[in-house]
Scaffold this active site. Structure first.
Site, PDB file in Angstrom:
ATOM      1  CG  ASP A 233     -11.586 -14.512  32.055  1.00  0.00           C
ATOM      2  OD1 ASP A 233     -10.734 -14.725  32.948  1.00  0.00           O
ATOM      3  OD2 ASP A 233     -11.539 -15.049  30.940  1.00  0.00           O
TER       4      ASP A 233
ATOM      5  CG  ASP B 127      -7.783 -14.427  35.145  1.00  0.00           C
ATOM      6  OD1 ASP B 127      -6.951 -15.340  35.184  1.00  0.00           O
ATOM      7  OD2 ASP B 127      -8.452 -14.136  34.132  1.00  0.00           O
TER       8      ASP B 127
ATOM      9  CG  ASP C 267      -4.054 -15.234  29.713  1.00  0.00           C
ATOM     10  OD1 ASP C 267      -3.556 -15.242  28.593  1.00  0.00           O
ATOM     11  OD2 ASP C 267      -3.387 -15.408  30.760  1.00  0.00           O
TER      12      ASP C 267
END
Ligand SMILES: O=C(O)COP(=O)(O)O
Ligand SMILES: [Mg+2]
Length: 224
Positions: free
Chosen positions: A175, A9, A11
């Site tokens: 995240d 991922d 961001d």
């Protein structure tokens, strides 16, 4: 670890982009004459791409009810957000500690790296370039590259197919609940990182295969 492909991922996992996303969100709200929000509030609205971030900012909460906004209203606000983010993206965005070195070490160790973000794809190359990461990833998909985005498994499966790697040989690293659910939906192992943006919820509650509190700890695990 006996995996071949690491799907990252972006961001909240590799880069801390909240300061720029918050500035662009508040610039949009200011243009519309609406109340602005602190960065800590906006951080909990990130994860489902720009459209939902904009809609959440317009209503001032995570949950956007049906009929709470008109399509025209949201389209206009999204356009203002894109204009602001186009100019701002990258100015306050930083890589998390050990990510730059870590990505290079993982690639040198023989892993294939891919990037699957929910961020619109048009913003991705400039940010990758600003960190000198443009040649690290064998596949890069944005939230609008396909017709569905994470937590749908389609982008992850697309990357596996493009690189001729089975989902069992891949791992999703992120995240957010959207990353962990996308990985689980694709039948992949998932590695959660606790320092990013997950609506204020502990990533461990999503039951990733493993979870880490730093990129260094993730890297150590992958290079074991
Ligand atoms: O744009 C977002 O909402 C989040 O982007 P990410 O998927 O890279 O975390
Ligand atoms: Mg993320």
């Amino acid at each position: 670890m006996d995996k071949q492909l690491l799907i990252f991922d972006f961001d909240g996992t590799l880069i801390d982009s909240v300061p720029d996303l918050a500035d662009a969100t508040n610039a949009m709200l200011t243009t519309l004459g609406k109340e602005t929000y602190p960065i800590e509030t906006i951080r909990n609205w990130i994860g489902n791409g720009s459209r939902l971030l904009v809609e959440r900012a317009l209503v001032g909460k995570v949950e956007v009810l049906e009929n709470e906004l008109t399509v025209e209203e949201a389209d206009h606000a999204e356009h203002l957000f894109f204009e602001a983010y186009k100019n701002l993206s990258g100015s306050k965005t930083v890589a998390y500690p050990d990510v730059d070195n870590g990505l290079k070490k993982l690639k040198n160790a023989g892993y294939t790296l891919a990037l699957v973000t929910n961020k619109p794809i048009r913003f991705v190359p400039k940010i990758l370039q600003s960190f000198g990461w443009q040649d690290l990833f064998s596949e890069v998909l944005g939230g609008d590259s396909l017709s569905t985005k994470k937590p749908d498994p389609a982008p992850l499966l697309h990357v596996c197919e493009a690189l001729n790697v089975s989902p069992e040989q891949a791992v999703m690293i992120g995240d957010s609940r959207n990353d962990i659910l996308a990985g689980q939906n694709a039948n992949m192992d998932t590695l959660g990182l606790s320092y990013g943006y997950n609506y204020g919820q502990d990533i461990r509650e999503l039951n990733p295969t493993e979870a880490f509190d730093s990129f260094q700890a993730l890297q150590d695990y992958l290079l074991k």
